[in-house]
Design a protein around this motif. Structure first.
Motif, short mmCIF file in Angstrom:
data_model
loop_
_atom_site.label_atom_id
_atom_site.label_comp_id
_atom_site.label_asym_id
_atom_site.label_seq_id
_atom_site.Cartn_x
_atom_site.Cartn_y
_atom_site.Cartn_z
N ILE A 138 36.60 13.87 60.21
CA ILE A 138 36.30 14.70 61.37
C ILE A 138 36.73 14.00 62.66
CG2 ILE A 138 33.92 14.01 61.96
CD1 ILE A 138 35.10 17.59 61.32
N PRO A 179 35.81 23.25 61.35
CA PRO A 179 34.69 23.67 62.22
C PRO A 179 33.33 23.57 61.53
CG PRO A 179 36.47 25.27 62.31
CD PRO A 179 36.82 24.31 61.23
N ILE A 180 33.27 23.90 60.24
CA ILE A 180 32.01 23.78 59.52
C ILE A 180 31.68 22.32 59.24
CG2 ILE A 180 30.80 24.30 57.36
CD1 ILE A 180 32.25 26.87 57.17
N PHE A 181 32.68 21.58 58.76
CA PHE A 181 32.46 20.18 58.43
C PHE A 181 32.02 19.38 59.66
CE2 PHE A 181 35.56 20.12 54.58
CZ PHE A 181 34.60 20.78 53.85
N GLY A 182 32.48 19.82 60.83
CA GLY A 182 32.13 19.10 62.05
C GLY A 182 30.70 19.33 62.49
N LYS A 183 30.04 20.29 61.89
CA LYS A 183 28.70 20.65 62.36
C LYS A 183 27.60 20.39 61.34
CE LYS A 183 30.04 22.14 66.29
NZ LYS A 183 29.76 21.32 67.46
N VAL A 184 27.94 20.34 60.09
CA VAL A 184 26.87 20.23 59.11
C VAL A 184 27.34 19.44 57.89
CG1 VAL A 184 27.40 22.40 57.94
CG2 VAL A 184 25.06 21.58 57.97
#
Lengths: 417, 288
Positions: B285, B118-123
C-alpha cells in the motif's frame, strides 16, 4: 487494568516524490546491503516529518520511535495537526501496512474504520452491501444476520434496503455505511474522522452511538479527529502527535490544551512583495484561547517592514470558522483608516471586534496589507482565537446544536390574545 | 496510558504487528476464518457480472459460443487447421471452455493488488482471500460453460462415430486443480510484481493471447513437428489440454512424463507465488 495495545518503538519510513523511478536500483542496493548484513542504506537519510520545511532527502519518517500503551476500556483521542502522522499510526494499527521498525502488540479483535462504506459496490442492493461491508470489516454472516434489523433501523432507510446503492442519495449511502460500522463487534475499535459525514442530526446520532460504544460497552476505542469538541466529549485519554513523534500523552483535557498551545498559529503566507513586510504573529495569542462570546475580541498583530517607505497603507481582515465560512469582513477603507510604514521598523496593528457574539468554535484570520493596487502581504489561516462553548445564556452549548455563525443574545416572549 | 512500554508484562498477545513472520507467512487458519467474506466476494462477482443486462446469466454461455463460431470460421474454414477428424465446433468448444477458465482466473488474480488498492488501503483482511475468491467465481463460471460443452458433447456422441470418450475422463478433477494452480500461481506472482513495476500490466493481456497460441487450443499437438512439439510440451498447460481432449474426445496425446512435469511445475509456481505474495501484501500500500 490490562494492556490491550502496546506500541514499541514503531517508526514508519516513506519515500518522497515519485515512487517508481529508480526503484529497481534502490531495490538492488538494499538487497546487496541485506546479504552483506548491513543496515538499509536508505533508512538513514530520512529527515523528520515536517512538511513545511523543504528537504532534498528522498525519504522521510512519517512516524519516529513511537511508544505508548492503551489499557482495556480506554477511549483514546489521537490529535495533531495535518501531517503529524495520525493517519499513518491508524494505518499501522489496523494492519493496512507494516511499520518499518518496531512492533505493536495487540490483544483482542481489532476493527478499523478508516473510511465509511469500504467495499460498497454500486450495483449491489443495500441489503447485499450490508453483508459485504460487514464481512470486509471482519464480521461473520451470522453476526450480521443477528444485527441486520438494528443496522437498517439505525440507518433509517428500511424502505430502500432492496434498491441498488447507486440509486441512493449520498446521505443515505453514508448512513447505511456508518450503521454497519456502528454495530461492529470487536474488542478494539479504530475510527478516523468518520464523524464528518451526514447532516447535523445524523452526526449527533453517530456521536451518541460512539459515546455508547465507548462508555457503556467498555470497549477500547482509538479515535482520530480534528473535531476537538467531539474528541473531548468522547475520549478520556489523549495522544498528541507532532511531526511524527509523541509529544504528549495523558488525560484528554491536558492533551487538547497542549495541542492548542503548540499548534502552528502563524498561518500560511499566500503573497508577499519583494520589498515587503514580514509577519511575526499574534502577540496576545495565548489570551485568545478561552474567549467569552460577549466580550470584545482584540488581536495584536506584529509586523516588521523591510525596504518600504509608504503613506496610505491599508489593511483588511477576514475571520472564518472551521468550516471555512467567513463570519466577519473588515476593511480599513470603510472607516477611512490609513497608516504610514517606515523602512526597517517593527510595528503593531490592533484589530478589535466589538462584541461579535460568535458561535463557539475555533476561528482563523486572513490579513491583507496593501498600498493602492499593490498587495504587500497576504496571510491566510492564522489560528486566531477560540470561543468557549461555556457561558452562553448561563449554560454551555453543544457545538452541533449551533447552526449559525453568530449567537446573539435573544429573548422570546409570548402573549395570549 | 503510559509512554513507556511495560517490559515486565510477559503476557500473551493475540497479534503482533511488525513481527517478521518468516519466509512463508501463509496462514490458512486465518483465511478460513474469513470464509464468509470469500463467499461474499464470489457472490458479488457473479451478481455484478450480469446485473442490468437483458440476457442475464445467459452471457456466461453466449461468450464461448460466439468465440467458438468465430474460431470455426477463421481457423477451421479459412485457415483450414486440422482438428484430427473431430467436428470443429466440439474441438474448439472443448479447448475454449478450459482455456477461458485459465485465462479469466489468471487475468483477474493478476490485478488483485491494483484493482483493490482502495479497499486494501482502508481495512485489513488476509489479502489472499481475494485471489482465491476470483478462483472460485471463475470455477463457477467454468462449470456453467462446461455444462454447455457437455450438452454439445452428448449431441455429437449421439450423431457421429468419430468421438471416443474413455477412462482418461476420470483425470478431469486433476486437470481442473492443475489449471487452477497454474493460473493462481502466475496471477499472484504477477500482481505482486506489478505493485512496483507497473509495466507488467501491459504484458499480461498481450501475454495471455500469445500463450493461447503456445497451448494446443486451436490445434492438436500432433500436427506440430517433433522438434516443435518438445517446446510446446514445456508449456505446463499443454499436457493438461491434451489429456482433457483425449479423455473427452478420444483424440490427444497423453504423456505421463510431461504430466508429472506439469504437477511439479505448478506446485513450485504456487509455493513461490505464496512466498512473494506474502512479502508484498504487508507493504504494497506504500508503493502502489
Amino acid at each position: 487494568m490490562s494492556v490491550v495495545i502496546q506500541a514499541e518503538h514503531i517508526s514508519k519510513l516513506y519515500r518522497l516524490g515519485q515512487v517508481g523511478t529508480g526503484t529497481l536500483s534502490h531495490d538492488l542496493n538494499r538487497w546487496f546491503a541485506k546479504i552483506a548484513g548491513k543496515e538499509d542504506p536508505f533508512a538513514k537519510i530520512g529527515s523528520i516529518n515536517d512538511r513545511s520545511v523543504k528537504t532534498t532527502d528522498e525519504y522521510a519518517w512519517a512516524l519516529r520511535d513511537i511508544n505508548f500503551q492503551v489499557n482495556q476500556g480506554d477511549v483514546v483521542g489521537v490529535i495533531g495537526s495535518n501531517g503529524a502522522g495520525k493517519s499513518t499510526l491508524l494505518k499501522l494499527l489496523s494492519r493496512v501496512t507494516t511499520p518499518t521498525e518496531g512492533k505493536i502488540k495487540i490483544r483482542g479483535r481489532i476493527a478499523s474504520l478508516l473510511e465509511v462504506g469500504t467495499g460498497f459496490h454500486p450495483e449491489l442492493t443495500g441489503r447485499e452491501n450490508v453483508y459485504m461491508n460487514g464481512a470486509i470489516l471482519g464480521m461473520t454472516k451470522q453476526e450480521i444476520k443477528r444485527k441486520f434489523d438494528d443496522i437498517v433501523e439505525f440507518a433509517g432507510i428500511a424502505k430502500y434496503i432492496d434498491t441498488p446503492v447507486k440509486r441512493y442519495s449520498s446521505g443515505m449511502y453514508v448512513r447505511l455505511a456508518f450503521a454497519v460500522a456502528a454495530y461492529l463487534e470487536s474488542e478494539i475499535l479504530i475510527l478516523d474522522e468518520v464523524l464528518a459525514v451526514g447532516d447535523a442530526e445524523f452526526q449527533k446520532k453517530c456521536l451518541g452511538k460512539m459515546g455508547d460504544v465507548a462508555h457503556n460497552e467498555g470497549r477500547t476505542v482509538l479515535f482520530v479527529s480534528h473535531n476537538l469538541y467531539a474528541v473531548s466529549e468522547i475520549c478520556n485519554t489523549g495522544l498528541l502527535l507532532v511531526n511524527g513523534q509523541v509529544s504528549y500523552s495523558g488525560p484528554i483535557k491536558n492533551t487538547i490544551d497542549r495541542y492548542l498551545k503548540a499548534d502552528n498559529h502563524s498561518g500560511e503566507i499566500v503573497k508577499t512583495h519583494k520589498k515587503g513586510i514580514l509577519w511575526n504573529g499574534i502577540l496576545n495569542r495565548v489570551d485568545m484561547e478561552d474567549l467569552k462570546p460577549n466580550e470584545d475580541i482584540l488581536f495584536k498583530l506584529s509586523f516588521t517592514s523591510q525596504n518600504l517607505d509608504l503613506q496610505n497603507v491599508m489593511i483588511d481582515f477576514n475571520l472564518h470558522n472551521e468550516n471555512n465560512i467567513n463570519v466577519t469582513h473588515s476593511r480599513s477603507k470603510w472607516i477611512d483608516n490609513k497608516f504610514a510604514v517606515k523602512p526597517n521598523t517593527d510595528f503593531e496593528v490592533t484589530y478589535t471586534l466589538n462584541s461579535p457574539k460568535l458561535a463557539p468554535g475555533r476561528y482563523f484570520l486572513t490579513v491583507w496589507i496593501y498600498h493602492g493596487e499593490n498587495v504587500l502581504l497576504h496571510i491566510d489561516n492564522i489560528a486566531a482565537c477560540t470561543i468557549n462553548a461555556n457561558n452562553y445564556f448561563g449554560s454551555s452549548l453543544f457545538l452541533d446544536e449551533v447552526q449559525s455563525c453568530v449567537v446573539p443574545s435573544f429573548t422570546i416572549s409570548k402573549v395570549d390574545c | 496510558m503510559d509512554l513507556k512500554p511495560n517490559d515486565a508484562s510477559v503476557e500473551k498477545w493475540d497479534n503482533v504487528i511488525g513481527e517478521d513472520a518468516g519466509v512463508f507467512s501463509f496462514n490458512i487458519k486465518e483465511i478460513w476464518r474469513y470464509r464468509d467474506l470469500m463467499g461474499m466476494f464470489v457472490k458479488k462477482d457473479i451478481i455484478t457480472y450480469y446485473k442490468q443486462t437483458i440476457l442475464g446469466p445467459i452471457w456466461f454461455v453466449l461468450q464461448p459460443v460466439l468465440t467458438t463460431l468465430m474460431f470455426v470460421v477463421v481457423f477451421g474454414n479459412i485457415a483450414k487447421i486440422s482438428t484430427n477428424g473431430i467436428p470443429p465446433v466440439l474441438f474448439y468448444l472443448s479447448s475454449l471452455t478450459l482455456w477461458n477458465y485459465f485465462a479469466d482466473t489468471f487475468n483477474l488474480t493478476s490485478k488483485t493488488f491494483i484493482d483493490n488498492a482502495p479497499i486494501f488501503g482502508k481495512v485489513y483482511f488476509p489479502r489472499m482471500v481475494l485471489p482465491i475468491s476470483k478462483l472460485i467465481s471463475g470455477l463457477i463460471k467454468f462449470l456453467v460453460q462446461f455444462a454447455l460443452f457437455l450438452i454439445v458433447w452428448v449431441y455429437f456422441i449421439a450423431t457421429r462415430d468419430s468421438i471416443h470418450p474413455n477412462m482418461y475422463i476420470l483425470y478431469f478433477p486433476l486437470i481442473i486443480i492443475m489449471v487452477a494452480a497454474i493460473s493462481l500461481g502466475m496471477g499472484i506472482i504477477v500482481t505482486s510484481l506489478t505493485t512496483k513495476y507497473r509495466d507488467l500490466t501491459f504484458l499480461v493481456t498481450f501475454g495471455i493471447q500469445l500463450l493461447m497460441y503456445a497451448t494446443p487450443v486451436i490445434y492438436p499437438i500432433s500436427i506440430a513437428s517433433p522438434r516443435k512439439q518438445f517446446w510446446l510440451w514445456l508449456n505446463p498447460l499443454t499436457s493438461l489440454f491434451e489429456l482433457f481432449k483425449y479423455g473427452f474426445l478420444g483424440n490427444g496425446v497423453v504423456s505421463y512424463g510431461w504430466l508429472l512435469y506439469t504437477v511439479v511445475f505448478s506446485l513450485v509456481l504456487l509455493v513461490f507465488g505464496f512466498i512473494i505474495f506474502g512479502k508484498v501484501e504487508k507493504k504494497f500500500i506504500d508503493t502502489v
